[in-house]
Motif scaffolding. Structure first.
Motif, mmCIF file in Angstrom:
data_model
loop_
_atom_site.group_PDB
_atom_site.id
_atom_site.type_symbol
_atom_site.label_atom_id
_atom_site.label_comp_id
_atom_site.label_asym_id
_atom_site.label_seq_id
_atom_site.Cartn_x
_atom_site.Cartn_y
_atom_site.Cartn_z
ATOM 1 N N PHE A 1 0.824 -1.209 0.000
ATOM 2 C CA PHE A 1 0.000 0.000 0.000
ATOM 3 C C PHE A 1 0.860 1.261 0.000
ATOM 4 O O PHE A 1 0.349 2.371 0.045
ATOM 5 N N ILE B 1 -1.332 5.220 -2.097
ATOM 6 C CA ILE B 1 -2.452 4.798 -1.260
ATOM 7 C C ILE B 1 -3.736 4.594 -2.070
ATOM 8 O O ILE B 1 -4.364 3.549 -2.019
ATOM 9 N N GLN B 2 -4.116 5.579 -2.866
ATOM 10 C CA GLN B 2 -5.368 5.465 -3.608
ATOM 11 C C GLN B 2 -5.277 4.440 -4.731
ATOM 12 O O GLN B 2 -6.191 3.648 -4.963
ATOM 13 N N LYS C 1 -6.804 3.858 7.095
ATOM 14 C CA LYS C 1 -8.151 4.053 6.554
ATOM 15 C C LYS C 1 -8.394 3.155 5.348
ATOM 16 O O LYS C 1 -9.421 2.472 5.252
ATOM 17 N N VAL C 2 -7.447 3.136 4.410
ATOM 18 C CA VAL C 2 -7.598 2.341 3.191
ATOM 19 C C VAL C 2 -7.650 0.848 3.513
ATOM 20 O O VAL C 2 -8.490 0.107 2.995
ATOM 21 N N LYS D 1 -5.419 0.968 -3.356
ATOM 22 C CA LYS D 1 -6.774 0.541 -3.006
ATOM 23 C C LYS D 1 -7.512 0.067 -4.251
ATOM 24 O O LYS D 1 -8.164 -0.983 -4.246
ATOM 25 N N TRP D 2 -7.399 0.814 -5.337
ATOM 26 C CA TRP D 2 -8.086 0.473 -6.582
ATOM 27 C C TRP D 2 -7.594 -0.866 -7.118
ATOM 28 O O TRP D 2 -8.377 -1.724 -7.517
ATOM 29 N N GLU E 1 -10.992 0.016 5.165
ATOM 30 C CA GLU E 1 -12.094 0.051 4.201
ATOM 31 C C GLU E 1 -12.107 -1.201 3.323
ATOM 32 O O GLU E 1 -13.168 -1.766 3.038
ATOM 33 N N ASP F 1 -3.951 7.637 6.367
ATOM 34 C CA ASP F 1 -4.473 7.152 5.090
ATOM 35 C C ASP F 1 -4.275 5.640 4.963
ATOM 36 O O ASP F 1 -5.143 4.921 4.473
ATOM 37 N N TYR F 2 -3.121 5.181 5.392
ATOM 38 C CA TYR F 2 -2.770 3.755 5.349
ATOM 39 C C TYR F 2 -3.798 2.932 6.131
ATOM 40 O O TYR F 2 -4.354 1.951 5.640
#
Length: 279
Positions: A122, A126-127, A184-185, A130-131, A188, A181-182
């Motif tokens: 990750f 980050i984003q 949270k992702v 996730k994707w 989720e 962020d780490y």
């Protein structure tokens, strides 16, 4: 006579054997104090990135021997690969005796699903991570491949491999945001995939916290490290705790109020085992 605590699952990560920052003696003391059914090594146990033949003291070798002894005594040892030991990823899904090497792990724990991984994948973005991780069962494996390719290119260019340390060097505010962020992702993704627990390492930040969003909740767990925090995760009595060497030392595992309702003899049987071979 030596007393050891029974622990159903013990999780350690970010030991970084082979580096000056590793506190192998404290870790060895901890490992000698427990009798786990399952030992999960959640990445960066041996620091192959910074490995030097000139520095691998006896205490570091003793940690490896202790892990091998666990396996020889019937303990299931699961080595989850990390970024500093990513060379082991070529041996993923290999099992030798009671030791297995994997990139990620899903366990049924008393009827609840636990998702275990180191967490370095990750780091790339980050984003984007996730994707990519959401692309079915192959998403996480694709992230690992991208991570290996990224570091291979960086090493060929003579540049430092990508790691969290770069984020930390950018300043405290940037590091705090990255860690937030780490977490949270990861939480989720765990919620979306129906995991009750998500267990990782990598960022050297021990934590146990319920994470919620509109889709549900999960327990986020991070085992911390043996460079700064000297922490591990333990599962016993159907619940998790963060073991902190500096505070807990060799104290027994207590399950809050639940323990008070147990008979003393049952409690002793549940948390201790006497090794009669040692006096």
């Amino acid at each position: 006579m030596k007393t050891k605590r029974k622990v159903e699952i013990a999780v350690i990560s970010d030991v970084h054997l082979g580096t000056y920052g590793c506190h192998a003696k404290q870790l060895l003391t901890y490992l000698n104090s427990i009798n786990p059914k399952k030992l999960i090594l959640n990445g960066d146990i041996v620091d192959i990135w910074q490995f030097s033949k000139r520095y691998f003291p006896k205490s570091h070798l003793k940690v490896i021997k202790k892990i091998m002894d666990f396996a020889a005594d019937g303990v299931e040892v699961i080595y989850i690969t990390g970024n500093h030991d990513e060379m082991l990823r070529k041996f993923s899904d290999t099992t030798i005796g009671n030791i297995s090497i994997v990139d990620k792990l899903v366990l049924d724990i008393d009827g609840k699903k636990g998702w275990f991984f180191h967490g370095d994948v990750f780091d790339i973005s980050i984003q984007n991570a996730k994707w990519l991780a959401k692309l079915g069962g192959y998403g996480y494996d694709l992230l690992i491949l991208l991570n290996r390719m990224t570091n291979w290119v960086l090493s060929k260019m003579g540049k430092e491999r990508y790691s969290l340390s770069k984020k930390i060097k950018n300043g405290v505010k940037g590091a705090v945001k990255f860690i937030s962020d780490y977490e949270k992702v990861i939480a989720e993704l765990a919620i979306e995939n129906g995991y009750d627990y998500v267990v990782c390492g990598h960022i050297h930040q021990p934590k146990m916290e319920i994470k919620e969003n509109k889709h549900g909740k999960t327990m986020y767990l991070n085992s911390g490290d043996w460079v700064e925090n000297f922490t591990a995760l333990e599962y016993q009595f159907k619940r998790w705790k963060i073991y902190n060497y500096s505070h807990d030392k060799l104290s027994p595992f207590f399950a809050d109020e639940d323990v008070k309702e147990m008979e003393v003899k049952d409690l002793i049987a549940a948390i201790t085992i006497v090794d009669k071979t040692q006096k």
